[in-house]
Write an enzyme that holds these catalytic residues in place. Structure first.
Site, mmCIF file in Angstrom:
data_model
loop_
_atom_site.group_PDB
_atom_site.id
_atom_site.type_symbol
_atom_site.label_atom_id
_atom_site.label_comp_id
_atom_site.label_asym_id
_atom_site.label_seq_id
_atom_site.Cartn_x
_atom_site.Cartn_y
_atom_site.Cartn_z
ATOM 1 C CG ASP A 1 -88.611 -3.950 -29.728
ATOM 2 O OD1 ASP A 1 -87.424 -3.598 -29.856
ATOM 3 O OD2 ASP A 1 -89.003 -4.733 -28.842
ATOM 4 C CG HIS A 42 -94.174 -8.162 -29.235
ATOM 5 N ND1 HIS A 42 -93.870 -8.577 -30.501
ATOM 6 C CD2 HIS A 42 -93.039 -8.277 -28.500
ATOM 7 C CE1 HIS A 42 -92.596 -8.927 -30.550
ATOM 8 N NE2 HIS A 42 -92.070 -8.759 -29.359
ATOM 9 C CG HIS A 96 -91.212 -3.097 -25.244
ATOM 10 N ND1 HIS A 96 -91.066 -3.464 -23.919
ATOM 11 C CD2 HIS A 96 -89.988 -3.272 -25.830
ATOM 12 C CE1 HIS A 96 -89.830 -3.849 -23.710
ATOM 13 N NE2 HIS A 96 -89.154 -3.729 -24.837
ATOM 14 C CG HIS A 137 -83.382 -3.354 -31.371
ATOM 15 N ND1 HIS A 137 -82.556 -2.837 -30.405
ATOM 16 C CD2 HIS A 137 -84.573 -3.591 -30.764
ATOM 17 C CE1 HIS A 137 -83.213 -2.774 -29.249
ATOM 18 N NE2 HIS A 137 -84.438 -3.208 -29.454
#
Length: 373
Positions: free
Chosen positions: A266, A243, A209, A62
């Protein structure tokens, strides 16, 4: 004509599997000219015994260093493109968010019109707005919509991946995307195993993801994670060790063939800025000790650079380094249909490469033969 010497070159063998070779010289212009034992190139870059690999490709990012794809400005994309080679990335998909349609359209137009230096823009990844409110994560629920490809009909040429929840689309949506050579990725979804697997078997060949923002694996309800592991879908992993736990990374490595794994960051605009207050998709994000969260404590996107996620996965799995490099070069290039042009160090392909040391620090990066730093 230029050349790289004195490196540990990560190359494909006759079967396409990456291995490490020393004693070679890589001669290049805009494209790779040859791999040989010696060269008469005018400009020599000494790799000093470090690894020379194809440039990394990030299909889910992003933003970084204060810029975000949803800023929708040339300056933001230029900032991202110029920073990414320092993390080993030479090609990427700027990734949108679940925001008002006009803002997504502006971001997609900006991506299509971009004339940037640095890392190459290979298209766009549309993350939402066709997602589940239950697993919205850092996406803004008020902008979620039922899947309808016609909402983005002007930008089908630039969209390469769409993340969508199977409960938000019917199979005709998959057929429409396939007709436009757009990959559908299952993600941000509460779908059960059966629905997710049906979508994968119909053509949703990618999972966004894995483990994050989706129905988890349970021994009586396998969920999206179960469908991903029990199919030939390619799975993304955010291997920042936040994550996805290192043990879960090892499980995926053992269960999935390596050609079905892609490492991503990400990352949001706070990547590269250290601890700070930031933003993603119109929501405040707080970064502390490398963890980015929303105000309610929800883990947001990552702040890890690509060289860090590659380092983590290599350390956690103890996998062969050359094989791990495939997960950020050959695999994403094949998925995007650009492996004939980039993604490996072979004669005739773009001279997109990185030089990194044993600690995965990037020493040099080149895009189309231009050494950027």
């Amino acid at each position: 004509m230029k050349a790289v010497t004195n490196g540990k070159f990560i190359l494909p063998d006759e079967h396409g599997n990456f291995f490490i070779q020393t004693g070679a010289t890589l001669t290049f212009g805009e494209k790779i000219l040859e791999l040989s034992a010696e060269t008469d190139a005018e400009e020599i870059l000494d790799a000093q015994g470090n690894f020379v690999a194809p440039g990394f490709i990030n299909v889910h990012i992003h933003g970084c260093v204060g810029a975000d794809v949803m800023d929708g400005t040339p300056a933001a994309l230029e900032k991202i493109c110029n920073f990414l080679p320092r993390t080993g990335v030479t090609g990427f998909l700027p990734t949108t968010m679940t925001m008002p349609l006009e803002e997504i359209h502006r971001a997609l137009k900006n991506i299509r019109d971009a004339e940037t230096s640095g890392a190459k823009i290979l298209g766009a990844h549309l993350e939402g707005p066709f997602i589940s409110a239950k697993y919205a994560g850092a996406q803004d629920k008020k902008n979620i919509r039922r899947a309808d490809l016609s909402l983005f009909s002007e930008y089908l040429d630039v969209i390469k991946i769409i993340t969508a929840a199977p409960e938000e689309f019917d199979m005709s949506f998959l057929d429409a995307c396939r007709a436009e050579n757009i990959l559908v990725s299952v993600g941000h979804s509460a779908s059960n195993y059966e629905t997710a697997l049906a979508a994968i078997e119909r053509g949703a060949s990618h999972v966004t993801h894995l483990f994050n923002a989706q129905s988890p694996l349970h021994h009586r309800r396998p969920g999206i994670v179960g469908a991903a592991l029990d199919s030939h879908a390619t799975v993304e992993l955010i291997t920042d060790n936040i994550h996805v736990h290192p043990a879960a990374q090892r499980i995926v490595w053992k269960v999935k063939p390596r050609e079905e794994i892609v490492l991503i960051t990400d990352s949001l605009r706070a990547c590269g800025l250290g601890d700070c207050e930031s933003e993603i998709g119109g929501q405040k994000v707080f970064v502390r000790n490398g963890v980015a969260t929303l105000a309610d404590g929800t883990i947001a996107a990552s702040v890890a650079p690509m060289n860090a996620v590659v380092k983590n996965f290599h350390a956690n799995t103890r996998a062969n380094l050359a094989e791990v490099v495939e997960l950020v070069t050959k695999n994403p290039a094949r998925e995007l249909g650009v492996y004939e042009k980039t993604g490996s160090l072979e004669t005739g392909k773009a001279a997109d490469f990185v030089i990194f040391d044993a600690d995965f620090e990037i020493h040099h990066a080149a895009v189309d033969g231009e050494i950027l730093f």
